[in-house]
Design an enzyme around this catalytic site. Structure first.
Site, mmCIF file in Angstrom:
data_model
loop_
_atom_site.group_PDB
_atom_site.id
_atom_site.type_symbol
_atom_site.label_atom_id
_atom_site.label_comp_id
_atom_site.label_asym_id
_atom_site.label_seq_id
_atom_site.Cartn_x
_atom_site.Cartn_y
_atom_site.Cartn_z
ATOM 1 N N LYS A 84 0.965 -1.194 0.010
ATOM 2 C CA LYS A 84 0.037 0.237 0.049
ATOM 3 C C LYS A 84 0.877 1.371 0.054
ATOM 4 O O LYS A 84 1.932 1.151 0.673
ATOM 5 C CB LYS A 84 -0.743 -0.119 1.205
ATOM 6 C CG LYS A 84 -2.100 1.044 1.406
ATOM 7 C CD LYS A 84 -2.853 0.796 2.530
ATOM 8 C CE LYS A 84 -3.771 1.899 2.772
ATOM 9 N NZ LYS A 84 -4.836 1.600 3.973
ATOM 10 N N SER A 159 -9.772 2.223 3.107
ATOM 11 C CA SER A 159 -8.993 2.771 1.993
ATOM 12 C C SER A 159 -8.096 1.917 1.334
ATOM 13 O O SER A 159 -7.612 2.217 0.209
ATOM 14 C CB SER A 159 -8.045 3.694 3.050
ATOM 15 O OG SER A 159 -6.986 3.088 3.646
ATOM 16 N N SER A 183 -9.594 -0.467 7.033
ATOM 17 C CA SER A 183 -9.114 -0.477 5.835
ATOM 18 C C SER A 183 -8.306 -1.743 5.250
ATOM 19 O O SER A 183 -8.021 -1.803 4.103
ATOM 20 C CB SER A 183 -7.992 0.812 5.544
ATOM 21 O OG SER A 183 -8.792 2.178 5.654
HETATM 22 N N1 GLN Z 1 -12.973 4.259 6.551
HETATM 23 C C1 GLN Z 1 -12.261 4.553 7.963
HETATM 24 C C2 GLN Z 1 -11.830 5.987 7.717
HETATM 25 O O1 GLN Z 1 -12.188 6.433 6.668
HETATM 26 C C3 GLN Z 1 -11.015 3.462 8.153
HETATM 27 C C4 GLN Z 1 -9.814 4.088 7.549
HETATM 28 C C5 GLN Z 1 -8.566 3.333 7.602
HETATM 29 O O2 GLN Z 1 -8.744 2.309 8.315
HETATM 30 N N2 GLN Z 1 -7.503 3.709 7.269
HETATM 31 O O3 GLN Z 1 -11.375 6.490 8.870
#
Ligand code: GLN
Length: 501
Positions: A84, A159, A183
């Protein structure tokens, strides 16, 4: 693509590693097959932001030579992996899905990346993500969305949608994600792959560009539980460069993934994490899996975690607070993009113009929320209260883990939604992580694994297993048992069903 190459991309990382170490196939051949697949499909999937083909082939070559020399190789030696784009890799652009870091080439490797190299994995490139890991769909990437290989008009989750989509599209057998609120797990759920958020402090954060430092954790993404376990064992363990890294032996996740016997294990169904708000097709697959677990001899009990209802609210105060502070360093002075540096603008003007141009709408929204929550007069009412809720959530987990060895829930309330469907509705987007956020707040570990396709739309459904801190091995024990029961039932691993791209 030749049929031999087509066969290679469909193998698990464990099978590839064994074939490479036996000399049946070379790492160069395996790497070339995956690079060819990326070249063939990634224009449509857009899982990658960078493909480092030359470096990948060089390391594959070096690993093949190392093997021929008789040197000892790592467990996943020669197997390709994607990372990532929130983890630094020396000399390779690291954008975090943001324009503000465009052109920045970090001078060092994240610890996760150096461990992959030390274990002889072959890094294929960097995967797409929501800007600074804020989002659940990858639509907030400044470089365009990633598409779900199951249906290219749908989101691959976020994400880390790039890391999950790359697996589902057979562009890589392994990838690394990061999970601050879901994410790794939510993208795994909506792409039919496996993703694990390790215990907080279990995997080093050194070189992981911080979103919310008290929640962030990198972890393994794969197409099978065993592959995730092998990757987990490579990246986990104490790192003196991360002050929150736990200095204790890593639980034996590979042994747990091999064991598979869950007779007598107590599994807690979290009452607050199913029912209203969850699609019927998701619940149907979840309930069938509960029956399978019972059939394997586990004892299923219902548990209640009453403060989980406040987890989303607490998270959306704690996360923006930490993010607003962490993102203050992106000011156009030290990294990447600089706007308005024309000799007449003041430093403050350059900073402000750079941040205005460099950050997207979701990042700005969270910086404003966080700055507000931390401002004097509001700090106790917002940030302080949220921290108290966080403690209550941890206590709910502690009480539940007295009654059960692991807890389970659906990973996400819905299957993959359409690109564009929720992008203008922040609350609808935030609700995707309703089941994954409590684990981050408490610092526990959790896995999402595929449990079938929703009868309503034919899209993958994920089941989440949660365990106490440093009991990551339990995730793999239960995950592998359920995975084999599901495989017996369908006669094949779910992921083989991904439509041809
Ligand atoms: N969807 C969550 C957010 O927007 C999780 C993000 C993540 O785990 N990086 O904060």
């Amino acid at each position: 693509m030749t049929s031999a190459a087509a066969d290679l991309i469909r193998q698990s990382a464990s099978v590839l590693a064994a074939a490479i170490s036996e000399g049946e196939v070379s790492s160069v051949e395996v790497t070339k097959a995956h690079l060819a697949r990326i070249a063939a499909v990634d224009e449509r999937v857009h899982a990658f932001l960078q493909v480092t083909s030359k470096a990948a082939l060089e390391s594959a070559q070096a690993i093949d030579e190392k093997r021929k020399s008789g040197a000892t190789l790592g467990v996943l030696a020669g197997v390709p992996i994607a990372v990532k784009d929130v983890l630094t890799m020396r000399g390779v652009p690291t954008t975090c899905g943001s324009k503000i870091l465009e052109g920045w080439r970090p001078p060092y490797d994240a610890t996760v990346v150096s461990r992959l190299r030390a274990a002889d994995l072959v890094i294929l490139g960097k995967t797409n993500m929501d800007e600074f890991a804020m989002g659940s769909s990858t639509e907030h990437s400044a470089y365009g969305p990633t598409h779900n290989p199951w249906d290219l008009e749908r989101i691959p989750g976020g994400s880390g949608g790039g890391s999950a989509a790359a697996l589902a599209a057979f562009e890589t057998p392994l990838s690394i994600g990061t999970d601050t609120g879901g994410s790794i797990r939510q993208p795994a759920a909506v792409t039919g792959t496996v993703g694990v958020k390790p215990t907080y402090g279990g995997v080093s954060r050194y070189g992981l560009v911080a979103l919310a430092s008290s929640l962030d954790q990198a972890g393994p993404c794969a197409r099978s539980v065993m592959d995730a376990a092998l990757l987990h064992s490579v990246i986990a363990g104490h790192d003196p460069r991360d002050s929150t890294s736990i200095n204790a032996p890593v639980p034996d996740v590979v042994a747990a993934a091999n064991r598979g016997d869950i007779r007598g294990l107590r599994i807690g169904l979290v009452k607050e994490l199913s029912g209203e708000g969850y699609q019927a097709g998701v619940l149907q697959r979840f309930n069938e899996s509960v029956e399978l677990l019972q059939g394997l001899g586990a004892e299923v009990v219902e548990v209640s975690c009453p403060h989980f209802d406040y987890a989303l609210g607490a998270y959306y105060l704690i996360l923006p607070s930490e993010a607003s502070s962490n993102l203050a360093r992106f000011d156009g002075m030290r990294y990447g993009l600089r706007v308005g540096d024309n000799g007449s603008n003041s430093v403050e003007q350059v900073m402000s113009l750079s941040r205005e141009a460099g950050f997207g709408a979701e990042v700005k929204r969270r910086i404003m929320l966080g700055t507000y929550a931390l401002s004097s007069g509001y700090y106790d009412a917002y940030y302080g209260q949220a921290q108290k809720v966080r403690t209550l959530i941890t206590r709910d987990f502690n009480a539940a883990f007295e009654k059960a060895d692991v807890l389970i829930s659906p990973t996400a309330p819905t299957t993959a939604f359409k690109i564009g469907e929720k992008v203008d509705d922040p609350l609808a987007m935030y609700l995707n992580d309703i089941a994954t956020i409590p684990v981050n707040l408490a610092g526990n570990c959790a896995m999402s694994l595929p449990v079938g396709l929703s009868p309503a739309d034919g899209l993958p459904v994920g089941l989440q297993i949660m365990a106490p801190p440093m009991a990551d091995d339990r995730l793999y024990l239960v995950g592998s048992a359920l995975e084999s029961a599901l495989t017996d039932r369908w006669g094949h691993l779910l992921i083989q069903e991904v439509p041809n791209l």
